[in-house]
Motif scaffolding. Structure first.
Motif, PDB file in Angstrom:
ATOM      1  N   ARG A  22       0.831  -1.200   0.000  1.00  7.03           N
ATOM      2  CA  ARG A  22       0.000   0.000   0.000  1.00  7.03           C
ATOM      3  C   ARG A  22       0.870   1.256   0.000  1.00  7.03           C
ATOM      4  O   ARG A  22       0.641   2.190  -0.777  1.00  7.03           O
ATOM      5  CB  ARG A  22      -0.940   0.015   1.199  1.00  7.03           C
ATOM      6  CG  ARG A  22      -1.838   1.256   1.231  1.00  7.03           C
ATOM      7  CD  ARG A  22      -2.800   1.260   2.372  1.00  7.03           C
ATOM      8  NE  ARG A  22      -2.118   1.426   3.647  1.00  7.03           N
ATOM      9  CZ  ARG A  22      -2.712   1.730   4.785  1.00  7.03           C
ATOM     10  NH1 ARG A  22      -4.029   1.867   4.823  1.00  7.03           N
ATOM     11  NH2 ARG A  22      -2.033   1.849   5.893  1.00  7.03           N
ATOM     12  N   HIS A  66       0.865   4.009  -2.990  1.00  5.15           N
ATOM     13  CA  HIS A  66       0.469   5.387  -2.677  1.00  5.15           C
ATOM     14  C   HIS A  66       1.578   6.378  -3.031  1.00  5.15           C
ATOM     15  O   HIS A  66       1.290   7.464  -3.539  1.00  5.15           O
ATOM     16  CB  HIS A  66       0.098   5.522  -1.207  1.00  5.15           C
ATOM     17  CG  HIS A  66      -1.250   4.957  -0.888  1.00  5.15           C
ATOM     18  ND1 HIS A  66      -1.782   4.996   0.373  1.00  5.15           N
ATOM     19  CD2 HIS A  66      -2.170   4.323  -1.656  1.00  5.15           C
ATOM     20  CE1 HIS A  66      -2.982   4.415   0.369  1.00  5.15           C
ATOM     21  NE2 HIS A  66      -3.231   4.005  -0.852  1.00  5.15           N
ATOM     22  N   VAL A 109      -4.933   2.645  -2.783  1.00  9.89           N
ATOM     23  CA  VAL A 109      -5.388   1.346  -2.276  1.00  9.89           C
ATOM     24  C   VAL A 109      -6.637   1.582  -1.442  1.00  9.89           C
ATOM     25  O   VAL A 109      -6.619   2.353  -0.485  1.00  9.89           O
ATOM     26  CB  VAL A 109      -4.285   0.645  -1.458  1.00  9.89           C
ATOM     27  CG1 VAL A 109      -4.819  -0.644  -0.846  1.00  9.89           C
ATOM     28  CG2 VAL A 109      -3.070   0.365  -2.342  1.00  9.89           C
ATOM     29  N   GLY A 145      -7.798  -4.172   1.332  1.00  8.43           N
ATOM     30  CA  GLY A 145      -6.954  -5.354   1.291  1.00  8.43           C
ATOM     31  C   GLY A 145      -7.801  -6.556   1.652  1.00  8.43           C
ATOM     32  O   GLY A 145      -8.672  -6.460   2.524  1.00  8.43           O
ATOM     33  N   TRP A 156      -8.830  -1.406   6.919  1.00  7.13           N
ATOM     34  CA  TRP A 156      -8.818  -1.536   5.468  1.00  7.13           C
ATOM     35  C   TRP A 156      -8.527  -2.948   4.953  1.00  7.13           C
ATOM     36  O   TRP A 156      -8.789  -3.239   3.790  1.00  7.13           O
ATOM     37  CB  TRP A 156      -7.859  -0.528   4.848  1.00  7.13           C
ATOM     38  CG  TRP A 156      -6.404  -0.810   5.095  1.00  7.13           C
ATOM     39  CD1 TRP A 156      -5.695  -0.539   6.233  1.00  7.13           C
ATOM     40  CD2 TRP A 156      -5.495  -1.410   4.189  1.00  7.13           C
ATOM     41  NE1 TRP A 156      -4.400  -0.942   6.082  1.00  7.13           N
ATOM     42  CE2 TRP A 156      -4.239  -1.479   4.821  1.00  7.13           C
ATOM     43  CE3 TRP A 156      -5.603  -1.902   2.891  1.00  7.13           C
ATOM     44  CZ2 TRP A 156      -3.112  -2.014   4.220  1.00  7.13           C
ATOM     45  CZ3 TRP A 156      -4.473  -2.427   2.279  1.00  7.13           C
ATOM     46  CH2 TRP A 156      -3.249  -2.483   2.951  1.00  7.13           C
TER      47      TRP A 156
END
Length: 105
Positions: free
Chosen positions: A30, A34, A41, A44, A77
């Motif tokens: 991630r 980014h 992202v 996950g 996430w």
């Protein structure tokens, strides 16, 4: 500024057991995506394999899913998807990807 491309990170595997390095893999991926400025992202997903994967000493899928959920209870996430672990036979990763795509993930 150009809009970023949304990305979902997916990891299939035995997660027998899930480890800190499995979770770190998501964080590193991630962070890298980014920092390119091109990707965002958005989620996950950890997808444990089913019991017929054939790995020696594989813990039952429902236990591996439960361990993964416990490991991720503070993540906002990354989540566990148990679909692959609930199938009657081992699934190729491409089939898991197709299912995720069909769900709009």
């Amino acid at each position: 500024m150009k809009s970023q491309i949304p990305v979902v990170l997916l990891a299939c595997g035995s997660f027998n057991p899930i480890t800190n390095m499995h979770l770190r893999m998501f964080e590193v991926a991630r962070d890298y995506l980014h920092q390119t400025g091109v990707y965002q992202v958005i989620k996950g997903i950890i997808s444990p394999v089913n019991d017929n994967y054939g790995k020696k000493d594989l813990v039952a899928a429902h236990h591996r899913v439960a361990m993964a959920r416990l490991a991720l209870q503070t993540s906002d996430w990354i989540q566990v998807d148990s679909w692959e672990s609930e199938q009657a036979q081992w699934m190729e990763t491409v089939k898991v990807l197709r299912l995720a795509h069909s769900k709009g993930i």
